[in-house]
Motif scaffolding. Structure first.
Motif, short mmCIF file in Angstrom:
data_model
loop_
_atom_site.label_atom_id
_atom_site.label_comp_id
_atom_site.label_asym_id
_atom_site.label_seq_id
_atom_site.Cartn_x
_atom_site.Cartn_y
_atom_site.Cartn_z
N LEU A 1 2.74 -13.10 -38.28
CA LEU A 1 2.59 -11.69 -38.63
C LEU A 1 3.35 -11.33 -39.91
O LEU A 1 2.79 -10.72 -40.82
CB LEU A 1 3.09 -10.82 -37.47
CG LEU A 1 2.87 -9.32 -37.59
CD1 LEU A 1 1.38 -8.99 -37.56
CD2 LEU A 1 3.58 -8.59 -36.43
N ARG A 2 4.63 -11.73 -39.98
CA ARG A 2 5.46 -11.40 -41.14
C ARG A 2 6.20 -12.65 -41.63
O ARG A 2 6.42 -13.59 -40.86
CB ARG A 2 6.48 -10.31 -40.79
CG ARG A 2 5.88 -8.97 -40.37
CD ARG A 2 6.99 -8.00 -39.97
NE ARG A 2 6.50 -6.74 -39.45
CZ ARG A 2 6.30 -5.64 -40.16
NH1 ARG A 2 6.54 -5.65 -41.47
NH2 ARG A 2 5.87 -4.53 -39.59
N ASP A 3 6.60 -12.60 -42.91
CA ASP A 3 7.40 -13.70 -43.44
C ASP A 3 8.88 -13.47 -43.15
O ASP A 3 9.25 -12.49 -42.49
CB ASP A 3 7.13 -13.90 -44.94
CG ASP A 3 7.51 -12.68 -45.79
OD1 ASP A 3 8.30 -11.84 -45.30
OD2 ASP A 3 7.02 -12.59 -46.93
N ASP A 4 9.73 -14.34 -43.64
CA ASP A 4 11.16 -14.25 -43.35
C ASP A 4 11.79 -12.98 -43.91
O ASP A 4 12.84 -12.53 -43.43
CB ASP A 4 11.88 -15.48 -43.91
CG ASP A 4 11.50 -16.76 -43.18
OD1 ASP A 4 11.00 -16.65 -42.03
OD2 ASP A 4 11.68 -17.85 -43.75
N ALA A 5 11.15 -12.40 -44.92
CA ALA A 5 11.67 -11.17 -45.52
C ALA A 5 11.13 -9.92 -44.83
O ALA A 5 11.46 -8.80 -45.22
CB ALA A 5 11.32 -11.13 -47.01
N GLY A 6 10.30 -10.11 -43.81
CA GLY A 6 9.75 -8.97 -43.08
C GLY A 6 8.46 -8.43 -43.64
O GLY A 6 7.94 -7.42 -43.15
N LYS A 7 7.90 -9.07 -44.67
CA LYS A 7 6.66 -8.61 -45.29
C LYS A 7 5.47 -9.21 -44.53
O LYS A 7 5.50 -10.35 -44.09
CB LYS A 7 6.62 -9.05 -46.75
CG LYS A 7 5.41 -8.54 -47.52
CD LYS A 7 5.48 -8.97 -48.98
CE LYS A 7 4.27 -8.46 -49.75
NZ LYS A 7 4.30 -8.89 -51.17
N TYR A 8 4.42 -8.39 -44.39
CA TYR A 8 3.22 -8.89 -43.73
C TYR A 8 2.67 -10.10 -44.48
O TYR A 8 2.59 -10.11 -45.71
CB TYR A 8 2.14 -7.81 -43.66
CG TYR A 8 2.39 -6.75 -42.61
CD1 TYR A 8 2.25 -7.05 -41.26
CD2 TYR A 8 2.75 -5.46 -42.97
CE1 TYR A 8 2.47 -6.08 -40.28
CE2 TYR A 8 2.97 -4.48 -42.01
CZ TYR A 8 2.83 -4.80 -40.67
OH TYR A 8 3.05 -3.84 -39.71
N LEU A 9 2.24 -11.11 -43.72
CA LEU A 9 1.62 -12.28 -44.31
C LEU A 9 0.25 -11.91 -44.89
O LEU A 9 -0.38 -10.94 -44.43
CB LEU A 9 1.48 -13.37 -43.26
CG LEU A 9 2.83 -13.94 -42.75
CD1 LEU A 9 2.62 -14.81 -41.52
CD2 LEU A 9 3.53 -14.72 -43.86
N PRO A 10 -0.24 -12.64 -45.88
CA PRO A 10 -1.46 -12.24 -46.60
C PRO A 10 -2.71 -12.14 -45.75
O PRO A 10 -3.64 -11.41 -46.11
CB PRO A 10 -1.61 -13.35 -47.66
CG PRO A 10 -0.25 -13.91 -47.84
CD PRO A 10 0.41 -13.81 -46.50
N HIS A 11 -2.75 -12.84 -44.61
CA HIS A 11 -3.97 -12.81 -43.80
C HIS A 11 -4.00 -11.63 -42.83
O HIS A 11 -5.03 -11.38 -42.20
CB HIS A 11 -4.11 -14.11 -42.99
CG HIS A 11 -3.03 -14.29 -41.97
ND1 HIS A 11 -1.79 -14.81 -42.27
CD2 HIS A 11 -2.99 -13.99 -40.64
CE1 HIS A 11 -1.05 -14.84 -41.17
NE2 HIS A 11 -1.75 -14.34 -40.18
N VAL A 12 -2.92 -10.87 -42.72
CA VAL A 12 -2.85 -9.75 -41.77
C VAL A 12 -3.49 -8.51 -42.41
O VAL A 12 -3.09 -8.08 -43.49
CB VAL A 12 -1.40 -9.45 -41.36
CG1 VAL A 12 -1.36 -8.25 -40.40
CG2 VAL A 12 -0.77 -10.67 -40.70
N LEU A 13 -4.48 -7.95 -41.71
CA LEU A 13 -5.18 -6.77 -42.21
C LEU A 13 -4.67 -5.47 -41.58
O LEU A 13 -4.57 -4.45 -42.25
CB LEU A 13 -6.68 -6.89 -41.94
CG LEU A 13 -7.41 -8.04 -42.61
CD1 LEU A 13 -8.85 -8.12 -42.09
CD2 LEU A 13 -7.39 -7.88 -44.12
N LEU A 14 -4.37 -5.51 -40.30
CA LEU A 14 -4.08 -4.29 -39.55
C LEU A 14 -3.02 -4.58 -38.50
O LEU A 14 -3.05 -5.62 -37.84
CB LEU A 14 -5.36 -3.80 -38.85
CG LEU A 14 -5.22 -2.65 -37.86
CD1 LEU A 14 -4.96 -1.35 -38.60
CD2 LEU A 14 -6.47 -2.53 -36.99
N ASP A 15 -2.09 -3.64 -38.35
CA ASP A 15 -1.10 -3.69 -37.29
C ASP A 15 -1.07 -2.31 -36.66
O ASP A 15 -0.56 -1.35 -37.24
CB ASP A 15 0.27 -4.06 -37.88
CG ASP A 15 1.33 -4.30 -36.82
OD1 ASP A 15 1.00 -4.25 -35.61
OD2 ASP A 15 2.50 -4.55 -37.19
N LEU A 16 -1.67 -2.17 -35.47
CA LEU A 16 -1.91 -0.87 -34.85
C LEU A 16 -1.28 -0.83 -33.47
O LEU A 16 -1.46 -1.74 -32.66
CB LEU A 16 -3.41 -0.63 -34.74
CG LEU A 16 -3.86 0.81 -34.47
CD1 LEU A 16 -3.70 1.67 -35.71
CD2 LEU A 16 -5.33 0.83 -34.02
#
Length: 343
Positions: A320-335
């Motif tokens: 879901l997220r990288d080590d820095a807390g940023k969404y990974l490129p393949h994630v479109l939606l988090d609901l």
């Protein structure tokens, strides 16, 4: 040049406390239901069958919860997000009454927050939108915030007001449709045997199926909801020459895909949080998984509430997220949402 056309609002056109009454009222009916079910693999029993809905205590099958959301949302676009760079998030969403075929929906939005970005070229606008039917009854309310371009980069920044928003809608504040009763619920007709007690917080459900987004389908869907945002139709609006898929299209695709594993999560009644993590384009294949966050009782007979995290991805990427807390490129939606399910 004519001054009769409307270029849309820019960041400096908003003020805290401002109430915007949106055009144009929309009467929705069985046509919207048929198109919704054609565009998305939606097959929730309550929204598909009058007989099933009546067995659950309702007068008939209401229109899908996200038909109401898209219709109300679409009304707001010319006034709130026509010049938006991005739709950033949602909070405090509640479905307050079913929408029935023949209802006429309208909406208004109150500006509840403003914050200019450090680049001086854009700012964030928070609005609370309320959708109503022809009787003036509230059917939906939610907060969203968008990043909007400034018309004039030299225009002075407004006073910063960032609203305090609840992290989630409390289960006790969910509004249940009048008469809803799951004590005689037919699990076989609904499609799966799983009830609320079969789900545990922390459980992750991979929904197996995927849908490849087509250019024509997403533009048809976005026009259906009278969403006029330029980036969804005009390929010159982006440097890459691509039309951006309306985020609500991804929400409906992911929600429909979640039927496999959550067929009995019948009605969405709360929207706690949401983020469109990365852009979606035609040709992307949308897949989805859900995490159970919590479950709750409700006062309606046989009806429980389940809080779910619905994640849509493009392709088969994991995480879901990288080590820095940023969404990974393949994630479109988090609901993050609440749905009603047989207890």
């Amino acid at each position: 040049m004519s001054t009769k056309t409307n270029p849309g609002r820019f960041f400096e056109d908003y003020s805290v406390g401002q109430v915007i009454r949106h055009a144009v009222p929309r009467t929705v009916g069985q046509g919207e239901r048929a198109l919704y079910h054609a565009l998305y693999p939606a097959r929730g029993a309550i929204y598909s069958s009058d007989a099933f809905a009546q067995a659950c205590g309702l007068a008939a099958s209401p229109l899908d919860d996200l038909v109401a959301f898209h219709t109300v949302f679409g009304k707001t676009v010319p006034d709130v997000s026509l010049n938006a760079v991005a739709n950033l998030g949602y909070a405090e969403g509640r479905w307050l009454a079913p929408v029935w075929p023949g209802d006429t929906l309208s909406s208004d939005s109150e500006v509840i927050g403003l914050k200019q970005n450090s680049n001086g070229k854009t700012g964030v606008v928070w609005v609370r939108t309320t959708g109503r039917n022809q009787r003036g009854e509230d059917v939906l309310s939610y907060v969203r915030w968008v990043m909007v371009r400034k018309r004039d980069a030299d225009a002075p920044a407004p006073e910063t007001v960032v609203p305090t928003l609840a992290g989630a809608v409390d289960a006790a504040d969910l509004v249940l449709p009048a008469g809803l009763d799951f004590t005689g619920y037919d699990f076989e007709l609904a499609g799966e045997p799983h009830r609320l007690s079969d789900y545990q917080p922390g459980e992750v459900i991979h929904h197996v199926d995927g849908v490849t987004v087509e250019e024509a389908e997403h533009m048809l869907a976005t026009r259906l909801w009278q969403n006029t945002a330029k980036v969804h139709f005009d390929a010159t609006q982006r440097e890459d020459g691509k039309r951006l898929i309306y985020g609500g299209h991804v929400i409906s695709l992911a929600r429909a895909l979640s039927f496999n594993g959550l067929a009995n999560a019948q009605m969405i009644v709360g929207l706690n949080a949401g983020a469109h993590a990365n852009p979606c384009f035609a040709g992307d294949t949308v897949r989805a998984w859900s995490e159970v966050i919590e479950t709750a009782e409700t006062p309606a007979p046989g009806v429980g509430a389940i809080r779910l995290r619905l994640v849509a991805t493009k392709g088969d990427g994991e995480g879901l997220r990288d080590d820095a807390g940023k969404y990974l490129p393949h994630v479109l939606l988090d609901l993050d949402y609440w749905a009603l399910m047989p207890a």
